[in-house]
Scaffold this active site. Structure first.
Site, PDB file in Angstrom:
ATOM      1  N   HIS A  53       0.818  -1.210   0.000  1.00 37.82           N
ATOM      2  CA  HIS A  53       0.000   0.000   0.000  1.00 37.82           C
ATOM      3  C   HIS A  53       0.857   1.268   0.000  1.00 37.82           C
ATOM      4  O   HIS A  53       0.373   2.346  -0.338  1.00 37.82           O
ATOM      5  CB  HIS A  53      -0.909  -0.006   1.235  1.00 37.82           C
ATOM      6  CG  HIS A  53      -2.244   0.635   1.030  1.00 37.82           C
ATOM      7  ND1 HIS A  53      -2.878   0.715  -0.197  1.00 37.82           N
ATOM      8  CD2 HIS A  53      -3.082   1.256   1.913  1.00 37.82           C
ATOM      9  CE1 HIS A  53      -4.040   1.339  -0.054  1.00 37.82           C
ATOM     10  NE2 HIS A  53      -4.177   1.687   1.207  1.00 37.82           N
ATOM     11  N   ASN A 100      -6.537   7.561   3.876  1.00 40.23           N
ATOM     12  CA  ASN A 100      -7.924   7.976   3.647  1.00 40.23           C
ATOM     13  C   ASN A 100      -8.125   9.484   3.634  1.00 40.23           C
ATOM     14  O   ASN A 100      -9.181   9.961   3.240  1.00 40.23           O
ATOM     15  CB  ASN A 100      -8.840   7.361   4.712  1.00 40.23           C
ATOM     16  CG  ASN A 100      -8.926   5.851   4.583  1.00 40.23           C
ATOM     17  OD1 ASN A 100      -8.277   5.244   3.730  1.00 40.23           O
ATOM     18  ND2 ASN A 100      -9.719   5.236   5.425  1.00 40.23           N
ATOM     19  N   ASP A 150      -0.742   2.502  -5.319  1.00 38.19           N
ATOM     20  CA  ASP A 150      -0.783   1.067  -5.567  1.00 38.19           C
ATOM     21  C   ASP A 150      -2.078   0.657  -6.262  1.00 38.19           C
ATOM     22  O   ASP A 150      -3.119   1.261  -6.069  1.00 38.19           O
ATOM     23  CB  ASP A 150      -0.657   0.311  -4.246  1.00 38.19           C
ATOM     24  CG  ASP A 150      -1.770   0.693  -3.264  1.00 38.19           C
ATOM     25  OD1 ASP A 150      -1.820   1.869  -2.845  1.00 38.19           O
ATOM     26  OD2 ASP A 150      -2.613  -0.166  -2.941  1.00 38.19           O
ATOM     27  N   ASN A 175      -9.050   4.511  -1.586  1.00 40.21           N
ATOM     28  CA  ASN A 175      -9.456   5.589  -0.680  1.00 40.21           C
ATOM     29  C   ASN A 175      -8.565   6.826  -0.757  1.00 40.21           C
ATOM     30  O   ASN A 175      -9.032   7.946  -0.536  1.00 40.21           O
ATOM     31  CB  ASN A 175      -9.513   5.076   0.762  1.00 40.21           C
ATOM     32  CG  ASN A 175     -10.689   4.135   0.991  1.00 40.21           C
ATOM     33  OD1 ASN A 175     -11.715   4.242   0.329  1.00 40.21           O
ATOM     34  ND2 ASN A 175     -10.531   3.207   1.912  1.00 40.21           N
TER      35      ASN A 175
END
Length: 211
Positions: free
Chosen positions: A31, A80, A105, A126
Site C-alpha cells: 500500500h 484515507n 498502488d 481511498n
C-alpha cells in the site's frame, strides 16, 4: 502549424505525490509503494524531504531533470485523508489539479506493471477518493503501480492483509526494477508531457525471473 500542435496543451507535472501511511509498520508494504516511489525520486533528483506542518506531510522542492521546479509530497494524514495534504500544497502554490501527479498502488495490475492516466475515478482506492474530493475534480494525472492480487477465493480480510503486507522475496527484485520504470516515465512526463510517457511506458513490464 498542424492542428495537433495547437489543440491540447501538454500535461506537465509540478507536484508529485506518493500515497501511503506514515507509521513504521506500514514501511515497504504494498500500500506504501507511492511513498517508495517519491523516496526514489528524491534520491535521484537530490531533493531533501522534511516534515512540513502546513502541508501535513513530508515535503521537498527542487529541480527536475529539465531544470524545472518540482515539488514532492508524502502525506502524513494516513491514506484515507491524503487529499487534505495535497490541497494544502496546491492552495499554497496556486497549482492547478492537472499539474498534480499522484502515485499509488493498484491490485488490478500485476507486480512489475505500471499505468499512467490523465484522469479517472477512484476505482475503490481511498487515497484517490480523498484526492478527488479535495481537488473537486477527477482531472489530474495519476500513476498506478501494480501490487498484484491475493490468490483466488480469498476473503476480504485476506485482501486487506495482502495490501498491508510486504512483497515476497521473489517480488522484491521486480519492485526494485519497476521503480526505475516509474522514475523514467515521470522524467519523460516532465520533459514531453504525460501523454508521451503513457504511450511508451503503459505497455512496459518487468517480469519476475527465477533462477
Amino acid at each position: 502549424m498542424p492542428a495537433s500542435e495547437t489543440s491540447v496543451p501538454l500535461v506537465i507535472p509540478q507536484l508529485i505525490v506518493g500515497l501511503g501511511n506514515p507509521e513504521a509498520k506500514y514501511h515497504e508494504t504494498r500500500h506504501n509503494i507511492g511513498f517508495a516511489a517519491v523516496d526514489m525520486l528524491a534520491r535521484s533528483w537530490q531533493i531533501s524531504l522534511s516534515e512540513n506542518r502546513r502541508f501535513q506531510g513530508l515535503f521537498g522542492e527542487g529541480r527536475g531533470p529539465k531544470g524545472n521546479k518540482i515539488y514532492l509530497l508524502k502525506p502524513l494524514t494516513y491514506m484515507n485523508r491524503s487529499g487534505q495534504a495535497i490541497r494544502a500544497v496546491t492552495d499554497w502554490y496556486k497549482l492547478p489539479p492537472q499539474s498534480v501527479l499522484t502515485i499509488y498502488d493498484d491490485m488490478d495490475l500485476p507486480v512489475g506493471r505500471l499505468r499512467m492516466r490523465l484522469s479517472g475515478s477512484a476505482g475503490g482506492h481511498n487515497g484517490i477518493k480523498s484526492t478527488i474530493a479535495h481537488l473537486s475534480t477527477q482531472d489530474f494525472p495519476r500513476l498506478r503501480v501494480g501490487i498484484g492480487k491475493p490468490g483466488d477465493g480469498k476473503a476480504e480480510t485476506d485482501t486487506i492483509s495482502h495490501v498491508l503486507g510486504k512483497f515476497t522475496p521473489d517480488e522484491k527484485p521486480v519492485v526494485s526494477e519497476v521503480m526505475y520504470l516509474v522514475r523514467d516515465a515521470i522524467e519523460l512526463s516532465l520533459k514531453e508531457g504525460c501523454e508521451k510517457a503513457m504511450s511508451l511506458y503503459n505497455s512496459r513490464s518487468v517480469v519476475e525471473t527465477k533462477p
